[in-house]
Design an enzyme around this catalytic site. Structure first.
Site, mmCIF file in Angstrom:
data_model
loop_
_atom_site.group_PDB
_atom_site.id
_atom_site.type_symbol
_atom_site.label_atom_id
_atom_site.label_comp_id
_atom_site.label_asym_id
_atom_site.label_seq_id
_atom_site.Cartn_x
_atom_site.Cartn_y
_atom_site.Cartn_z
ATOM 1 C CB SER A 159 82.706 21.938 7.540
ATOM 2 O OG SER A 159 81.351 21.637 7.657
ATOM 3 C CG ASP B 16 75.364 25.017 9.306
ATOM 4 O OD1 ASP B 16 75.882 25.541 10.314
ATOM 5 O OD2 ASP B 16 75.817 23.980 8.770
ATOM 6 C CG HIS C 19 78.523 22.596 11.238
ATOM 7 N ND1 HIS C 19 78.010 22.878 9.990
ATOM 8 C CD2 HIS C 19 79.713 21.993 11.014
ATOM 9 C CE1 HIS C 19 78.850 22.471 9.059
ATOM 10 N NE2 HIS C 19 79.891 21.931 9.660
#
Length: 336
Positions: free
Chosen positions: A282, A183, A128
């Site tokens: 992230s 992910d 992402h």
């Protein structure tokens, strides 16, 4: 005390834009930008749906394991590794951590996500953090984002190293409809980097002994980054934090978005008030010290993926993309 928090994937583009008070909500291509690659011929799909007890079967068959640095190079401990709590990391701690620079469609450049150096020419991050975004380069060897060189007491590190990204590989089964099924993404560096005390790769789980230890209920993981603190601002100094493993069954009760199919791709950790990863972290590493064959090294166990919108909330563990069931694809990709 600092608390590190992590990023809800759906907010990533907005956050990158808000950093520079821009109005754009998308990112355009550039001659310096990486190309997002999702074609099957370039990123082989994982043919086997691994379970915990047979992950090693597919991994050991790869000749590309030889592309990975051995344990005399990767994941080495520093003198400061055993300090517990959410606090400043030492200059040479977490030397695999990379900051990712994005190019906005207004020409501005910003740092947002993080990643982990796994070889001298690949950085592993979250999918992402790469889908529909223009990544220009990564910065390795940073500690204090406001100074150069970085010094802690009388000890200073080497200058940071910026390396352009030539290719981005997205895990082919990743999709927005099931965020937790892989992910991860690989960023290929334009040129190999030289390892040092301040730039060094983290080890990956490739042996049966290591894989069996990747996600036990007694696990203590570590994460690090420059994300938001309890003062609602980004830290200029690399922070570190210890997080306890959370059983997947309990985690699914707290995070109902984890499906039966994606449960094996997720590690849950944290959930203690005031201790979490957050915006800006992230794609960073969930790491664990593992001892095997009389050697202790840092291993990359997960990638910071998703968290509750209010970071550091009691009873709301963070979700991390589990590396072990994705190793087949990682090993395929780094030999392309």
């Amino acid at each position: 005390m600092y608390r590190i928090r992590h990023l809800n994937r759906a907010l990533l583009v907005c956050i990158i834009v808000n950093i520079v008070d821009a109005q754009e909500t998308t990112v355009v291509n550039s001659t310096f930008a990486a190309k997002n690659v999702n074609e099957k011929q370039n990123t082989p799909a994982v043919k086997q749906k691994y379970r915990v007890d047979n992950d090693y079967i597919g991994i050991k068959a790869h000749n590309s394991i030889d592309f990975l640095p051995n344990r005399t190079i990767c994941g080495l401990l520093s003198d400061e590794d055993r300090i517990f709590g959410g606090e400043n990391a030492a200059l040479d701690e977490f030397p695999w951590l990379a900051r990712i620079k994005y190019l906005l469609n207004n020409g501005k450049e910003v740092y947002a996500c993080a990643g982990s150096l796994i070889t001298n020419n690949y950085v592993l991050t979250a999918a992402h953090c790469a889908v529909n975004l223009t990544i220009k380069e990564v910065r390795l060897g940073d500690w204090n984002t406001d100074t150069q060189p970085d010094c802690q007491g009388r000890v200073c590190n080497d200058p940071e190293v910026d390396v352009l990204i030539t290719q981005v590989y997205i895990y082919p089964e990743y999709s927005k409809s099931d965020t937790f099924k892989g992910d991860i993404a690989l960023l290929q560096l334009q040129k190999p980097v030289q390892f040092s005390d301040f730039i060094r790769p983290i080890c990956l789980p490739t042996t049966e002994e290591i894989i069996k230890q990747d996600n036990s209920s007694e696990s203590v993981f570590w994460t690090a980054g420059w994300g938001k603190t309890e003062y609602e601002r980004k830290s200029n100094i690399k922070q570190k934090l210890a997080l306890n493993a959370v059983p997947i069954d309990y985690c699914r009760k707290r995070q109902a978005i984890i499906t039966d199919e994606s449960a094996n791709y997720v590690i849950c950790a944290g959930g203690e008030a005031g201790k979490d990863t957050c915006v800006g972290d992230s794609g960073g590493s969930l790491a664990k010290q593992i001892t095997a064959n009389r050697s202790t090294n840092w291993f990359l166990i997960g990638v910071t993926s998703y968290g509750y919108k209010h970071c550091g909330s009691e009873g709301r563990p963070g979700l991390y993309a589990r590396i072990t069931p994705l190793m087949d694809w990682i090993l395929h990709t780094i030999q392309l």
